[in-house]
Write an enzyme that holds these catalytic residues in place. Sequence first.
Site: not given
Ligand code: NAP
Length: 515
Positions: A211, A286, A320, A417
């Site tokens: 997804k 992650e 991240c 962040e």
């Molecule tokens: P996010 O809002 O948590 O979204 C990540 C994924 O989860 C997206 O595919 C999103 O879908 C989905 N999602 C959202 N709500 C959900 C739910 N209730 N159930 C299932 N899936 C759900 O994060 P983001 O804004 O895309 O990414 C930024 C974050 O990722 C930052 O905090 C960054 O630090 C972190 N990150 C961490 C790493 C690591 O390796 N530790 C690497 C990269 C990024 P939709 O987008 O379709 O809403």
Amino acid sequence: MCVRVRVRPLIFVPVSFMIIMKLSTGANDVAARLNSSGFFRTQGLIGGKWVDAYAGKTIEVNNPATGEVIANVACMGTRETNDAISSAYDAFKSWSKFTAAERSKCLRKWYDLIMANKEQLGELITLEQGKPLKEAIGEVSYGASFLEFSAEEAKRVYGDIIPSPLADRRLFVLKQPVGVVGAITPWNFPLAMITRKVGPALAAGCTVVIKPSEFTPLTALAAAELAHQAGVPPGVVNVVMGNAPEIGDALLASTQVRKITFTGSTAVGKKLMAGAAGTVKKVSLELGGNAPCIIFDDADIEVAIKGTLGSKFRNSGQTCVCANRILVQDGIYDKFASALADAVKNLKVGDGFSEGVVQGPLINEAAVQKVETLLQDAVSKGAKVLLGGKRHDLGFTFYEPTIISDINNEMRISREEVFGPVATLLRFKTEDEAISIANDTNAGLAAYFFSSNVQRTWRVAEALEYGIVGVNEGLVSTEVAPFGGVKQSGLGREGSKYGMDEFLEMKYVCMGNMS
Ligand code: NAP
């Protein structure tokens, strides 16, 4: 979450190969090339078939540099996810029986195809995610490296023979694939966050339901198309996108899904972890970071500037592992701040397709507003803007590369962040003080420090409560090393030989009456 949903008109137009847009000239050329690339897809992939959302809903994908619509992709939910899970479950029966060498060949072919289409995939990433083209092509190579590495590791899933305490018994350990994996990924690395999960999952013998983020589904779909072209059998890789909570809930509720691997925000990660408890799935997470970057008085300033720039401003600060708090020792503070300002001034901002641009747009308006809110909070509490500090003249989601000083660890900008091009400087006096400030956070993903003192290098590396530590280096990710965090930055590791373990179960076999 289908917030930008449009219902497809009754006269059905197959949109699979149609980029819908009126874009800038550079982006238009790219669109034309992508349309004929053979991997531009807008439907979901279920059981080897490209399908529309069952209710015909679509969601717009926008170019973050302009807001223009690039494509309408299928906006899926519970029903499509359940079908994708069933397909993955059926495919698991045969894929898990492929020999390691056979799985390895498929992965290697997939790697080759991605590398053969490196430039065009890079263009697709720039188009939907915004990062500068050179950086996007770099992500393609980085992302592909997880497939190559997994192809190699597939052949090294060794078990164990345990010396038996009883003469008539033989004890051994088998490593077997976990089963169907739900892989949920973010927008900031639209390809690499997928291959870092799917590579080892497939190598282990698992099948996956991916997804991708609603903001960057096109790269995920292109990668899936190339997997198909590489001979990955139907049902082994499925992609559904659209209504995130519905898709997430379906993955969590299913007893056929045995593992959730997630990269994204800590808030969503916690929800998924709680949701996975209902069926006791394996989980790897992650999540977000809050990386300290410590510059000691004894640092080589050129190395420190280069490392800080690389860590802080890559992907316009949207990683991240971006340096989120730059801690600078008293003796080098003024020199470092001024050298950093000189370097940051020269970072060219613009559309990722423009020559020489190193800072693209932020992903969307909400991201810009978050940066503004954090900056306002910091300034209201005494921080000073040394450079930038506002939206860029280019407008839209472009933000000026910014440096602020006089930060303390109580400001929101130090605790959350930033996810934008804002370097925050914090002054400290002693090593102990720096370590204490650095560790004063719930996050524990990446940390960096710059020092020329060998004893200090060991001391500080050991004292930092982080999963990844860069010493005199700001760019540390590689497929051969374990990537992941401690505390609330996550569970498990991706990449390296350890990344495979996340997709394997151990089975202990005891053979009795052997004498
Ligand atoms: P996010 O809002 O948590 O979204 C990540 C994924 O989860 C997206 O595919 C999103 O879908 C989905 N999602 C959202 N709500 C959900 C739910 N209730 N159930 C299932 N899936 C759900 O994060 P983001 O804004 O895309 O990414 C930024 C974050 O990722 C930052 O905090 C960054 O630090 C972190 N990150 C961490 C790493 C690591 O390796 N530790 C690497 C990269 C990024 P939709 O987008 O379709 O809403």
